[in-house]
Enzyme design. Structure first.
Site, PDB file in Angstrom:
ATOM      1  N   SER A 168       0.758  -1.099  -0.071  1.00  0.00           N
ATOM      2  CA  SER A 168      -0.105   0.036  -0.152  1.00  0.00           C
ATOM      3  C   SER A 168       0.868   1.393   0.060  1.00  0.00           C
ATOM      4  O   SER A 168       0.232   2.138  -0.200  1.00  0.00           O
ATOM      5  CB  SER A 168      -1.058   0.026   1.172  1.00  0.00           C
ATOM      6  OG  SER A 168      -2.122  -0.850   0.891  1.00  0.00           O
ATOM      7  N   ARG A 228     -12.258  -6.712  -9.793  1.00  0.00           N
ATOM      8  CA  ARG A 228     -11.793  -6.966  -8.527  1.00  0.00           C
ATOM      9  C   ARG A 228     -12.457  -6.119  -7.357  1.00  0.00           C
ATOM     10  O   ARG A 228     -12.937  -6.440  -6.247  1.00  0.00           O
ATOM     11  CB  ARG A 228     -10.109  -6.971  -8.168  1.00  0.00           C
ATOM     12  CG  ARG A 228      -9.777  -7.296  -6.947  1.00  0.00           C
ATOM     13  CD  ARG A 228      -8.433  -7.316  -6.747  1.00  0.00           C
ATOM     14  NE  ARG A 228      -7.618  -7.805  -5.285  1.00  0.00           N
ATOM     15  CZ  ARG A 228      -7.196  -8.955  -5.429  1.00  0.00           C
ATOM     16  NH1 ARG A 228      -7.644 -10.097  -6.295  1.00  0.00           N
ATOM     17  NH2 ARG A 228      -6.936  -9.344  -4.030  1.00  0.00           N
ATOM     18  N   TYR A 282     -10.577   2.736   4.939  1.00  0.00           N
ATOM     19  CA  TYR A 282      -9.461   2.638   4.114  1.00  0.00           C
ATOM     20  C   TYR A 282      -9.921   1.216   3.227  1.00  0.00           C
ATOM     21  O   TYR A 282     -10.616   0.550   3.754  1.00  0.00           O
ATOM     22  CB  TYR A 282      -8.263   2.064   5.081  1.00  0.00           C
ATOM     23  CG  TYR A 282      -7.045   1.503   4.452  1.00  0.00           C
ATOM     24  CD1 TYR A 282      -6.353   2.873   3.583  1.00  0.00           C
ATOM     25  CD2 TYR A 282      -6.557   0.412   4.238  1.00  0.00           C
ATOM     26  CE1 TYR A 282      -5.418   2.505   2.747  1.00  0.00           C
ATOM     27  CE2 TYR A 282      -5.220   0.188   3.959  1.00  0.00           C
ATOM     28  CZ  TYR A 282      -4.724   0.983   3.187  1.00  0.00           C
ATOM     29  OH  TYR A 282      -3.564   0.741   2.433  1.00  0.00           O
TER      30      TYR A 282
END
Length: 374
Positions: A38, A133, A148
């Site tokens: 990330s 996805r 998040y």
């Protein structure tokens, strides 16, 4: 562990190998390639802000036409067995929402309703194609909460579509890496296809919960062979990433205008609002990058967690922008004093007690030495 000042000069550096269970483990070299996970999100954030600067889109423009996959997505309000309950979405979602995680889009493993939905649908092997996805419902109205999640993966799609469907890798080479003075080999997605990078990767290890030892892992997680995800997919060296951090604190930045960098460091959440409460509900996602910070001192900028208040226990000053990645990499930037820092290892799980203790010790040591030098 490395820290630089606004001229890009290294002012703190330490390197150490794994406390590995394998006696044959190779010594760690500074040109080792690490998976960013990330920490990719900062690079994608800069890319989208560059598009805003060039007038390709405004920060608060609706994104439904650019991301039609999300245009009709509603808000998931309940999951009962195989029955899903939705509410019509009233608010448009924007680049600002994506960059600040206020879009209402999440990760299934971090939100109970999305987790139930995924389990009910049998999403055991999600598609590697980013738009498939992360084609999922919202869980709150854009701009009315914080979660998040996959917002920066969608931001990467926005960057690609605003630039004639260029790959993210090619966009980053021309608009990020070359601008900060890097030369090939550049940071890459799917490094298995780049032998010069693959040969230098720092292998992943897993810290067990039983006795805290490290076990070698053969897999190179999040290396997507079919697509390039703006929220998780890059691999790079320490020097590569630190070059970006140094540019953002430079007096003459090359990546973004100073006024845009100011925006990155501007709090996007209303203090004491439900959004701040939602940030704290997911403290596990950012505790390692922030240090032991108080609730009233946390916000979110455009590109990372914004520690608006100081963290006295480790000496960290206020107005520090920070984030990290699942392989236990951490970055932070403080423009007020003109320094930035980078920590990288390659182990799971993220934010385990050993790594968190080490990150806080590193910061405490750095800030003490930095202040002692005046």
């Amino acid at each position: 562990m490395k820290c630089v000042d606004k001229t890009g000069q290294e002012i703190y550096s330490k390197i150490a190998g794994y406390d590995s269970v394998l006696p044959s483990a190779n010594p760690l070299k500074e040109d080792a390639v690490v998976k960013l996970a990330s920490a990719t999100k900062l690079i994608t954030s800069i890319a989208l802000l560059q598009c805003v600067e060039r007038g390709l889109i405004l920060l608060d423009d609706p994104l439904s036409k650019i991301l039609p996959e999300l245009a009709e997505q509603e808000i998931l309000t309940d999951v009962s067995g195989s029955d899903f309950t939705f509410a019509k979405r009233k608010n448009e979602f924007t680049s600002r929402h994506l960059l600040s995680h206020t879009s209402g889009l999440g990760y299934p493993f971090l939100h109970p309703l999305l987790a139930k939905r995924a389990a009910t649908r049998g999403d055991q092997k999600p598609s590697l194609i980013v738009t498939d996805r992360y084609s999922m419902p919202f869980v709150f109205e854009p701009g009315e909460g914080w979660l998040y999640g996959c917002s920066l993966d969608w931001a990467g799609i926005v960057v690609r579509r605003l630039n004639n469907d260029i790959t993210l890798e090619d966009y980053f080479v021309d608009n990020i890496w070359k601008k900060v003075g890097l030369s090939a080999p550049f940071p890459r997605f799917n490094i298995a296809t780049h032998p010069e990078y693959d040969a230098r990767k720092m292998h992943l290890a897993h810290r067990t919960s039983d006795d805290g030892t490290l076990e070698h892992m053969d897999s190179w997680i999040l290396d997507n062979e079919k697509d390039q995800a703006g929220g998780e997919g890059l691999s790079c060296t320490t020097a590569d990433y630190v070059a970006v951090l140094a540019d953002l604190i430079s007096d003459s930045p090359k990546l973004l205008d100073p006024s845009t960098i100011d925006l990155m460091f501007s709090p996007q959440l209303v203090p004491k609002s439900p959004s701040i409460d939602m940030v704290f509900q997911l403290r596990l996602a950012w505790d390692t990058v922030s240090g032991p910070i108080a609730a009233e001192d946390v916000n979110h900028g455009l590109g990372g967690l914004l520690c608006v208040g100081a963290v006295p226990e480790i000496g960290q000053p206020g107005n520090t922008l920070a984030w990290g990645g699942a392989c236990n990499v951490v970055w932070w930037i403080n423009r007020d004093v003109g320094v930035a820092g980078w920590f990288a290892t390659q182990q799971t799980p993220f934010g385990n007690a050993v790594v968190t203790k080490l990150v806080n010790a590193w910061k405490k040591d750095f800030w003490a030495k930095f202040r002692a030098k005046g």
